[in-house]
Scaffold this motif. Structure first.
Motif, PDB file in Angstrom:
ATOM      1  N   CYS A  49       0.819  -1.201  -0.031  1.00 56.23           N
ATOM      2  CA  CYS A  49      -0.080   0.029   0.004  1.00 56.23           C
ATOM      3  C   CYS A  49       0.806   1.237  -0.075  1.00 56.23           C
ATOM      4  CB  CYS A  49      -0.933   0.019   1.339  1.00 56.23           C
ATOM      5  SG  CYS A  49      -2.292  -1.496   1.061  1.00 56.23           S
ATOM      6  N   LYS A  88      -8.604   9.564   0.992  1.00 61.27           N
ATOM      7  CA  LYS A  88      -9.103   8.276   0.925  1.00 61.27           C
ATOM      8  C   LYS A  88     -10.518   8.575   0.596  1.00 61.27           C
ATOM      9  CE  LYS A  88      -5.678   6.197   2.421  1.00 61.27           C
ATOM     10  NZ  LYS A  88      -4.763   5.519   1.415  1.00 61.27           N
ATOM     11  N   THR A  89     -11.147   9.840   0.242  1.00 60.47           N
ATOM     12  CA  THR A  89     -12.560  10.255  -0.146  1.00 60.47           C
ATOM     13  C   THR A  89     -12.512  10.557  -1.641  1.00 60.47           C
ATOM     14  OG1 THR A  89     -12.241  12.374   0.427  1.00 60.47           O
ATOM     15  CG2 THR A  89     -12.867  10.704   2.321  1.00 60.47           C
TER      16      THR A  89
END
Length: 261
Positions: A49, A88-89
């Motif tokens: 990641c 993350k949005t």
């Protein structure tokens, strides 16, 4: 001719922001933040990641990148639809890799045939944030001094931090013979499979695998440069020439890229 015209238009629009001089290695040095999602083909290739390389969508299930970005013992994932890797949005999507296809002639020392295709676990959904980019239709050289773009989430300076947000800059195509002469001592440069650029900015560590885009076409894969200095005035940045690998790419994606979005 179309690539030349588009390149000139790009240069005209960017003159207030950019001046030209040279760079190298393999976010972008002396660049600027890209308009969010203006390069929907861009892919962040990640290990555990964390971003390690760039890449670009060439179909709805294949990503092109640099072969040196993958160690055969590790698993990678790709993130599509991203601008800020920490956000993350924003609607980015992480996808697993179904199969890895390093070019069979890839070598690390010297670097040769540094190109790889990743087949994704699932096909991407085309939208305003995710789309593939055309690649050349036939083998050809880009006219010297054409203005082209590079982008990525790599370091902003040598030994600096990676960029969370996608950065971009514009470079010019260098004469192939000149590039070969600059790399002669290292015996690294192949005029048949490589191309290089010069300019005020360019790629740095973490930008490997990203595309060199001329007009609306991905013509190169960011490969290597000066190992000690990003934006080196001595050793120009080198890209694998996509058009030199078309028969090999065809084997995996067929004629997909002839059916452009």
């Amino acid at each position: 001719m179309t690539i030349i015209i588009i390149s000139l238009l790009l240069l005209t629009s960017l003159l207030p922001h950019l001046t030209f001089t040279a760079h190298v290695n393999v976010g972008i040095v002396n660049g600027r933040e890209a308009k969010p999602h203006s390069r929907p083909y861009m892919v962040s290739i990640q290990k555990n990641c964390l971003h390690i390389c760039g890449g670009f969508l060439i179909s709805d299930e294949f990503v092109s990148t640099a072969a040196h970005c993958w160690n055969k013992l590790e698993n990678l994932t790709v993130v599509v639809g991203a601008h800020d890797l920490k956000n993350k949005t924003e609607g980015s999507v992480r996808i697993g890799v179904k199969s890895y296809h390093q070019h069979p002639n890839f070598t690390e020392e010297p670097v040769m045939s540094d190109i790889m295709l990743l087949r994704l676990d699932k096909k991407v959904t085309q939208n305003e944030k995710v789309n593939w980019i055309p690649i050349p239709m036939k083998e050809e050289d880009i006219e010297v001094h054409s203005v082209c773009g590079v982008s990525g989430w790599g370091r902003l300076e040598t030994n600096g931090a990676l960029s969370n947000r996608l950065m971009e800059t514009y470079v010019k195509i260098m004469n192939n013979t000149n590039c070969e002469n600059k790399w002669r001592e290292d015996n690294y440069y192949s005029t048949s499979q490589m191309m290089c650029t010069y300019g005020n900015g360019g790629s740095c560590t973490g930008d490997s695998g990203g595309p060199l885009v001329c007009g609306d076409t991905a013509v190169g894969v960011t490969s290597f440069g000066d190992p000690d200095l990003c934006n080196s005035p001595k050793l120009p940045e080198v890209y694998m020439k996509v058009s030199a690998y078309l028969p090999w790419i065809h084997k995996f994606i067929g004629n997909f890229f002839l059916i452009l979005p």
